[in-house]
Motif scaffolding. Structure first.
Motif, short mmCIF file in Angstrom:
data_model
loop_
_atom_site.label_atom_id
_atom_site.label_comp_id
_atom_site.label_asym_id
_atom_site.label_seq_id
_atom_site.Cartn_x
_atom_site.Cartn_y
_atom_site.Cartn_z
N ALA A 1 7.75 -4.82 -4.38
CA ALA A 1 6.59 -4.00 -4.69
C ALA A 1 7.06 -2.63 -4.46
O ALA A 1 7.80 -1.72 -5.06
N ASN A 2 6.27 -2.19 -3.51
CA ASN A 2 6.63 -0.74 -2.91
C ASN A 2 8.17 -0.74 -2.32
O ASN A 2 8.14 -1.62 -1.36
N THR A 3 8.58 0.04 -2.50
CA THR A 3 9.99 0.31 -1.88
C THR A 3 10.39 1.47 -0.91
O THR A 3 11.05 1.47 -0.12
N GLU B 1 6.00 3.75 -4.62
CA GLU B 1 5.13 3.97 -3.60
C GLU B 1 3.54 3.43 -4.15
O GLU B 1 2.89 3.24 -3.31
N TYR B 2 3.33 3.21 -5.31
CA TYR B 2 2.04 3.17 -5.78
C TYR B 2 1.97 1.73 -6.62
O TYR B 2 1.33 1.62 -7.66
N ARG B 3 3.02 0.66 -6.28
CA ARG B 3 2.84 -0.54 -7.16
C ARG B 3 1.88 -1.55 -6.71
O ARG B 3 1.51 -2.52 -7.18
N VAL C 1 0.92 -1.21 -0.04
CA VAL C 1 -0.10 0.08 -0.05
C VAL C 1 0.87 1.35 0.15
O VAL C 1 2.12 1.17 0.25
N SER C 2 0.35 2.33 -0.37
CA SER C 2 1.03 3.49 -0.27
C SER C 2 1.39 4.17 1.03
O SER C 2 0.87 3.69 2.20
#
Length: 158
Positions: A59-61, A75-77, A21-22
């Motif tokens: 995914a998000n890093t 942030e938005y993967r 998630v973001s």
């Protein structure tokens, strides 16, 4: 014969909720952010863990930026909240039904090639229903229902 994998209630232990998630969603909802993610995404993550053992899968890093400056800040993967301006308005990400992933030392085109070659014998049992075809830099995975048992190859407008 393989049967459909039952989706778990949580992502694999290798993944933190923040990776899915973001930053804004996690700050607002914390662990409850899981409610925004379709459980089939968790089975897709499990498939990646099984298919690429020993490899880091990203995914998000954003949660790791203080620890690993070599990672690009994504942030938005995973899930994209309504206020997010990234990507298409009707994206499966906004329904928690898509995730963009990188596999350490494996190009996105190679991952896509593997998924296409192994879809019938492996990937479809983990709830994967579609990928973006030819995306360079990440592999977009979705668990949307398409009304077919075949892998949906999503083309990206140029």
């Amino acid at each position: 014969m393989l049967t459909r994998v039952i989706p778990p209630d949580r992502p694999p232990a290798r993944f933190r909720i923040e990776e899915l998630v973001s930053r804004r969603t996690f700050k607002r909802h914390g662990v409850s952010s899981l409610r925004f993610i379709d459980r089939n995404i968790f089975t897709i993550l499990n498939a990646y863990v099984q298919r690429f053992p020993g490899k880091k899968i990203y995914a998000n890093t954003w949660p790791f930026q203080n620890h690993d400056s070599a990672l690009k800040p994504f942030e938005y993967r995973g899930y994209r909240e309504p206020e997010c301006t990234e990507g298409a308005k009707e994206s499966a990400h906004r329904r928690g039904m898509a995730i963009d992933l990188d596999v350490e030392d494996v190009s996105s085109l190679e991952v896509q090639k593997i998924i296409k070659a192994e879809f019938e014998k492996f990937w479809r049992f983990f709830g994967l229903t579609g990928i973006e075809d030819g995306t360079v830099g990440w592999t977009h995975n979705t668990c949307e229902t398409w009304g077919t048992e075949e892998l949906k190859l999503i083309s990206i407008p140029k």
